[in-house]
Design a protein around this motif. Structure first.
Motif, PDB file in Angstrom:
ATOM      1  N   SER A  18      12.072   0.250  25.093  1.00  0.00           N
ATOM      2  CA  SER A  18      13.297   0.923  24.681  1.00  0.00           C
ATOM      3  C   SER A  18      13.857   0.232  23.447  1.00  0.00           C
ATOM      4  CB  SER A  18      14.330   0.862  25.810  1.00  0.00           C
ATOM      5  OG  SER A  18      14.843  -0.437  25.915  1.00  0.00           O
ATOM      6  N   PRO A  19      14.794   0.889  22.724  1.00  0.00           N
ATOM      7  CA  PRO A  19      15.427   0.242  21.589  1.00  0.00           C
ATOM      8  C   PRO A  19      16.166  -1.020  22.008  1.00  0.00           C
ATOM      9  CG  PRO A  19      16.265   2.480  21.880  1.00  0.00           C
ATOM     10  CD  PRO A  19      15.241   2.231  22.934  1.00  0.00           C
ATOM     11  N   LEU A  20      16.609  -1.072  23.277  1.00  0.00           N
ATOM     12  CA  LEU A  20      17.275  -2.271  23.775  1.00  0.00           C
ATOM     13  C   LEU A  20      16.340  -3.472  23.639  1.00  0.00           C
ATOM     14  CD1 LEU A  20      19.555  -3.674  25.403  1.00  0.00           C
ATOM     15  CD2 LEU A  20      18.359  -2.967  27.453  1.00  0.00           C
ATOM     16  N   ILE A  21      15.092  -3.295  24.038  1.00  0.00           N
ATOM     17  CA  ILE A  21      14.125  -4.387  23.952  1.00  0.00           C
ATOM     18  C   ILE A  21      13.819  -4.707  22.495  1.00  0.00           C
ATOM     19  CG2 ILE A  21      11.752  -5.055  24.469  1.00  0.00           C
ATOM     20  CD1 ILE A  21      12.030  -3.307  27.013  1.00  0.00           C
ATOM     21  N   LEU A  22      13.653  -3.677  21.680  1.00  0.00           N
ATOM     22  CA  LEU A  22      13.316  -3.910  20.278  1.00  0.00           C
ATOM     23  C   LEU A  22      14.453  -4.585  19.530  1.00  0.00           C
ATOM     24  CD1 LEU A  22      11.540  -0.563  19.347  1.00  0.00           C
ATOM     25  CD2 LEU A  22      10.502  -2.799  19.737  1.00  0.00           C
ATOM     26  N   ALA A  23      15.681  -4.254  19.882  1.00  0.00           N
ATOM     27  CA  ALA A  23      16.806  -4.770  19.124  1.00  0.00           C
ATOM     28  C   ALA A  23      17.270  -6.136  19.602  1.00  0.00           C
ATOM     29  CB  ALA A  23      17.974  -3.789  19.185  1.00  0.00           C
ATOM     30  N   GLN A  24      17.119  -6.453  20.869  1.00  0.00           N
ATOM     31  CA  GLN A  24      17.702  -7.682  21.378  1.00  0.00           C
ATOM     32  C   GLN A  24      16.782  -8.872  21.204  1.00  0.00           C
ATOM     33  OE1 GLN A  24      19.098  -6.955  25.342  1.00  0.00           O
ATOM     34  NE2 GLN A  24      21.042  -6.255  24.558  1.00  0.00           N
ATOM     35  N   SER A  99      20.154 -15.954  16.676  1.00  0.00           N
ATOM     36  CA  SER A  99      20.277 -14.729  17.463  1.00  0.00           C
ATOM     37  C   SER A  99      21.090 -13.706  16.672  1.00  0.00           C
ATOM     38  CB  SER A  99      20.920 -15.017  18.820  1.00  0.00           C
ATOM     39  OG  SER A  99      22.209 -15.565  18.640  1.00  0.00           O
ATOM     40  N   VAL A 100      21.085 -12.466  17.150  1.00  0.00           N
ATOM     41  CA  VAL A 100      21.797 -11.371  16.484  1.00  0.00           C
ATOM     42  C   VAL A 100      22.832 -10.806  17.464  1.00  0.00           C
ATOM     43  CG1 VAL A 100      21.544  -9.188  15.243  1.00  0.00           C
ATOM     44  CG2 VAL A 100      19.654 -10.830  15.250  1.00  0.00           C
ATOM     45  N   PRO A 101      24.079 -11.292  17.402  1.00  0.00           N
ATOM     46  CA  PRO A 101      25.099 -10.780  18.323  1.00  0.00           C
ATOM     47  C   PRO A 101      25.595  -9.374  17.966  1.00  0.00           C
ATOM     48  CG  PRO A 101      26.032 -12.487  16.939  1.00  0.00           C
ATOM     49  CD  PRO A 101      24.570 -12.425  16.625  1.00  0.00           C
ATOM     50  N   ARG A 102      25.526  -8.986  16.668  1.00  0.00           N
ATOM     51  CA  ARG A 102      25.959  -7.647  16.248  1.00  0.00           C
ATOM     52  C   ARG A 102      24.976  -7.112  15.205  1.00  0.00           C
ATOM     53  NH1 ARG A 102      30.862 -10.135  15.980  1.00  0.00           N
ATOM     54  NH2 ARG A 102      31.061  -9.895  13.761  1.00  0.00           N
ATOM     55  N   TYR A 103      24.534  -5.903  15.457  1.00  0.00           N
ATOM     56  CA  TYR A 103      23.562  -5.262  14.577  1.00  0.00           C
ATOM     57  C   TYR A 103      24.270  -4.415  13.532  1.00  0.00           C
ATOM     58  CZ  TYR A 103      20.440  -6.770  18.203  1.00  0.00           C
ATOM     59  OH  TYR A 103      19.753  -7.545  19.090  1.00  0.00           O
ATOM     60  N   ARG A 104      23.550  -4.103  12.469  1.00  0.00           N
ATOM     61  CA  ARG A 104      24.126  -3.248  11.432  1.00  0.00           C
ATOM     62  C   ARG A 104      24.437  -1.863  12.011  1.00  0.00           C
ATOM     63  NH1 ARG A 104      18.929  -4.453  10.353  1.00  0.00           N
ATOM     64  NH2 ARG A 104      17.422  -2.779  10.201  1.00  0.00           N
ATOM     65  N   GLN A 105      25.294  -1.155  11.331  1.00  0.00           N
ATOM     66  CA  GLN A 105      25.770   0.130  11.807  1.00  0.00           C
ATOM     67  C   GLN A 105      24.719   1.219  11.601  1.00  0.00           C
ATOM     68  OE1 GLN A 105      29.126  -0.070   9.166  1.00  0.00           O
ATOM     69  NE2 GLN A 105      30.511  -0.538  10.844  1.00  0.00           N
ATOM     70  N   ALA A 122      23.121  -1.290  21.825  1.00  0.00           N
ATOM     71  CA  ALA A 122      21.786  -1.419  22.393  1.00  0.00           C
ATOM     72  C   ALA A 122      21.474  -0.234  23.290  1.00  0.00           C
ATOM     73  CB  ALA A 122      21.665  -2.722  23.177  1.00  0.00           C
ATOM     74  N   GLY A 123      20.265   0.285  23.190  1.00  0.00           N
ATOM     75  CA  GLY A 123      19.848   1.417  24.004  1.00  0.00           C
ATOM     76  C   GLY A 123      20.329   2.758  23.478  1.00  0.00           C
ATOM     77  N   LEU A 124      20.793   2.800  22.239  1.00  0.00           N
ATOM     78  CA  LEU A 124      21.358   4.013  21.669  1.00  0.00           C
ATOM     79  C   LEU A 124      20.299   5.103  21.502  1.00  0.00           C
ATOM     80  CD1 LEU A 124      24.075   5.072  20.477  1.00  0.00           C
ATOM     81  CD2 LEU A 124      23.198   4.382  18.253  1.00  0.00           C
ATOM     82  N   LEU A 126      19.839   9.456  20.343  1.00  0.00           N
ATOM     83  CA  LEU A 126      20.470  10.460  19.500  1.00  0.00           C
ATOM     84  C   LEU A 126      21.574  11.196  20.268  1.00  0.00           C
ATOM     85  CD1 LEU A 126      20.087  11.548  16.601  1.00  0.00           C
ATOM     86  CD2 LEU A 126      18.821  13.407  17.611  1.00  0.00           C
ATOM     87  N   ARG A 127      21.364  11.433  21.544  1.00  0.00           N
ATOM     88  CA  ARG A 127      22.376  12.094  22.383  1.00  0.00           C
ATOM     89  C   ARG A 127      23.675  11.277  22.385  1.00  0.00           C
ATOM     90  NH1 ARG A 127      21.253  15.638  26.049  1.00  0.00           N
ATOM     91  NH2 ARG A 127      19.132  14.858  26.359  1.00  0.00           N
ATOM     92  N   ARG A 128      23.562   9.966  22.588  1.00  0.00           N
ATOM     93  CA  ARG A 128      24.759   9.103  22.608  1.00  0.00           C
ATOM     94  C   ARG A 128      25.406   9.032  21.227  1.00  0.00           C
ATOM     95  NH1 ARG A 128      23.504   3.545  24.964  1.00  0.00           N
ATOM     96  NH2 ARG A 128      25.666   3.224  24.394  1.00  0.00           N
ATOM     97  N   ALA A 129      24.592   9.035  20.171  1.00  0.00           N
ATOM     98  CA  ALA A 129      25.136   8.992  18.814  1.00  0.00           C
ATOM     99  C   ALA A 129      25.952  10.243  18.520  1.00  0.00           C
ATOM    100  CB  ALA A 129      24.010   8.832  17.804  1.00  0.00           C
ATOM    101  N   VAL A 130      25.433  11.395  18.924  1.00  0.00           N
ATOM    102  CA  VAL A 130      26.165  12.655  18.734  1.00  0.00           C
ATOM    103  C   VAL A 130      27.464  12.612  19.534  1.00  0.00           C
ATOM    104  CG1 VAL A 130      26.113  15.139  19.228  1.00  0.00           C
ATOM    105  CG2 VAL A 130      24.148  14.040  18.118  1.00  0.00           C
ATOM    106  N   ALA A 131      27.422  12.085  20.737  1.00  0.00           N
ATOM    107  CA  ALA A 131      28.634  11.970  21.557  1.00  0.00           C
ATOM    108  C   ALA A 131      29.660  11.057  20.886  1.00  0.00           C
ATOM    109  CB  ALA A 131      28.293  11.453  22.952  1.00  0.00           C
ATOM    110  N   LEU A 132      29.201   9.939  20.319  1.00  0.00           N
ATOM    111  CA  LEU A 132      30.120   9.038  19.618  1.00  0.00           C
ATOM    112  C   LEU A 132      30.784   9.734  18.432  1.00  0.00           C
ATOM    113  CD1 LEU A 132      28.082   5.698  19.547  1.00  0.00           C
ATOM    114  CD2 LEU A 132      30.230   6.105  20.750  1.00  0.00           C
TER     115      LEU A 132
END
Length: 179
Positions: A18-24, A99-105, A122-124, A126-132
């Motif tokens: 998942s993107p969570l694993i890739l990003a963290q 470590s990376v506590p905050r990722y770019r937007q 983390a774990g974002l 497209l569905r959640r992005a549209v909701a945001l």
């Protein structure tokens, strides 16, 4: 955590990338402009920093060393770079952790109610992005969504779906539906 819950989380981590694993903090995540990094040097508080935001060029300034380019590098590569530069003149055997506590937007535009720039989570998907971004407008198409990802000096664009994972720095475009 209950043992059964731990087992399900472990299975998910092992079999689903998942993107969570890739990003963290994984060795695959590449730093870029806008990321915030944390640097810890064991036993050296003067050389440890909590919130260093990378510049537009993807660099940062570090004491005794000067400007360091982090653009496109992993956290592990930055750890090694800092340790190598501190070794000898400043410290005998520096132990550095990055470590990376905050990722770019990420960016979302087109047929959403509130297009703009949003903090990556983390774990974002497209569905959640549209909701945001307040959801689709009446004209927003659920089938004409694209995701732009920077690949070095080139941006690759591909078709997205609501289940598509997003990464820091992605640019999402929601097109108008064809009526």
């Amino acid at each position: 955590m209950k043992p059964s819950m731990f087992f399900h989380v472990l299975i998910g981590l092992l079999f689903f990338k998942s993107p969570l694993i890739l990003a963290q903090g994984s060795s695959q995540y590449r730093l870029s402009s806008g990321d915030v990094i944390r640097i810890d040097v064991v036993g050296e508080q003067d050389l440890s920093f909590n919130d260093l935001r990378l510049t537009d060029a993807g660099s940062f300034t570090y004491p005794f060393i000067g400007d360091l380019n982090a653009q496109g590098k992993t956290a592990a590569q930055i750890e090694q770079l800092i340790a190598d530069k501190l070794r000898g003149d400043y410290l005998v055997d520096p132990r550095v952790s990055v470590s990376v506590p905050r990722y770019r937007q990420f960016f979302i535009s087109g047929e959403v109610r509130s297009p703009g720039v949003y903090p990556y989570q983390a774990g974002l998907t497209l569905r959640r992005a549209v909701a945001l971004a307040g959801g689709l407008t009446k004209r927003g198409s659920e089938s004409r969504m694209t995701i732009g990802r920077d690949q070095g000096s080139v941006t690759q664009t591909h078709k997205g779906s609501f289940d598509s994972p997003l990464l820091p720095g992605n640019a999402v475009t929601i097109a108008r539906g064809v009526f």
